[in-house]
Design an enzyme around this catalytic site. Structure first.
Site, PDB file in Angstrom:
ATOM      1  N   ARG A  58       0.818  -1.222   0.000  1.00  0.00           N
ATOM      2  CA  ARG A  58       0.000   0.000   0.000  1.00  0.00           C
ATOM      3  C   ARG A  58       0.851   1.271   0.000  1.00  0.00           C
ATOM      4  NH1 ARG A  58      -5.235  -1.316   3.901  1.00  0.00           N
ATOM      5  NH2 ARG A  58      -5.879  -3.228   2.817  1.00  0.00           N
ATOM      6  N   ASP A  77     -15.643   8.886   9.428  1.00  0.00           N
ATOM      7  CA  ASP A  77     -14.557   7.940   9.201  1.00  0.00           C
ATOM      8  C   ASP A  77     -13.271   8.755   9.157  1.00  0.00           C
ATOM      9  OD1 ASP A  77     -14.625   4.810   8.083  1.00  0.00           O
ATOM     10  OD2 ASP A  77     -12.772   5.881   7.630  1.00  0.00           O
TER      11      ASP A  77
END
Length: 292
Positions: A48, A150
């Site tokens: 990632r 979030d």
């Protein structure tokens, strides 16, 4: 494929990624977002964050992490956090929670209801909450307001748009799908959009649960905090739960994920049912929940 290229693809990484680099990443994401990365996540972290090195033109993890630690690049901190956040979700995930939610809010009559979905991801959870509220009241405009938060700004943008590929609703009951989604046509074929009435019920907002200020205010009738605490260590879980308690109404409900157990983490809550908690009114003196 040439032999040299094949050898690189199978064994040689594009960037050096040492054990020290991984420990630095673990420390940074824990401090920033409370996420406790397991030793087994090293390959996932490399995959990632290698994308971030390519995107920024930085040629080593050491230099990239130095840049973060210098603290001057807010955009890259956001991209770093987004890259290491896991967002697995679906409509009506852990379906046993939603009949409990419906029963709870129906008891309120026409009283305004406040719900906080604290790990909203790409929006499927808050929209499931909104659909449940509409069904409970048999109207597209129930007296319900949902705050969906979030830490990951990318997934919040998806949630706010309310647009999904049609396969995201393929397991949903046809009547429910027809009532709450609009099918795309022409260039939008293969997509669905949540009805505007549902989108108007929800406010999407970035919140880091480790931040000193959350920017949301109760008292809430319901807090959904599902499948996010598993990424935090026990002390961090306890701090978050103790901050939830004074933000909830006396009869408020807290919904947790299927693999999360809060009983030995905080004395603010007691178990009401399967991964559903309520305030413990008998908690020790000095820790009595108060309204926000």
């Amino acid at each position: 494929m040439k032999a040299g290229m094949q050898g690189r693809a199978e064994g040689v990484k594009e960037f050096d990624f040492t054990a020290r680099d991984f420990e630095r990443v673990r420390a940074l994401i824990h401090k920033r977002a409370g996420i406790a990365l397991a030793e087994s996540k090293q390959e996932m972290v490399y995959s990632r964050l290698a994308r971030r090195l390519r995107a920024t033109g930085i040629d080593s993890f050491t230099s990239y992490l130095d840049r973060l630690e210098q603290g001057g690049d807010a955009d890259e901190w956001e991209a770093f956090t987004n890259a290491l956040t896991t967002n697995l979700t679906s409509f009506f995930r852990e379906a046993h929670h939603f009949p409990i939610l419906a029963e709870h809010i129906k008891k309120k009559g026409r009283e305004p209801i406040e719900i906080w979905c604290s790990a909203a991801s790409t929006g499927e959870e808050p929209y499931s909450i909104a659909m449940t509220a509409c069904e409970a009241y048999n109207t597209l405009t129930p007296p319900v307001r949902i705050i969906a938060t979030d830490i990951d700004t990318n997934v919040l943008n998806t949630g706010a748009s309310g647009i999904y590929s049609i396969d995201r609703i393929e397991k949903m009951e046809p009547e429910r799908a027809k009532r709450f989604f609009l099918r795309g046509k022409g260039t939008r074929e293969g997509l669905v959009r949540v009805r505007p009435e549902l989108r108007q019920m929800i406010t999407f907002k970035q919140v880091n649960l480790l931040a000193d200020q959350w920017g949301v205010s109760g008292p809430f009738d319901v807090i959904f905090c599902r499948n996010v605490m598993i990424y935090f260590d026990k002390p961090t879980q306890g701090k978050i739960l103790d901050r939830f308690a004074p933000m909830m109404k006396e009869d408020g409900l807290l919904f947790a994920g299927h693999s999360e157990n809060f009983l030995y983490v905080s004395d603010a809550f007691k178990l009401r049912g399967k991964t559903v908690y309520e305030l413990d009114r008998n908690r020790k003196a000095g820790g009595v929940p108060r309204r926000a």
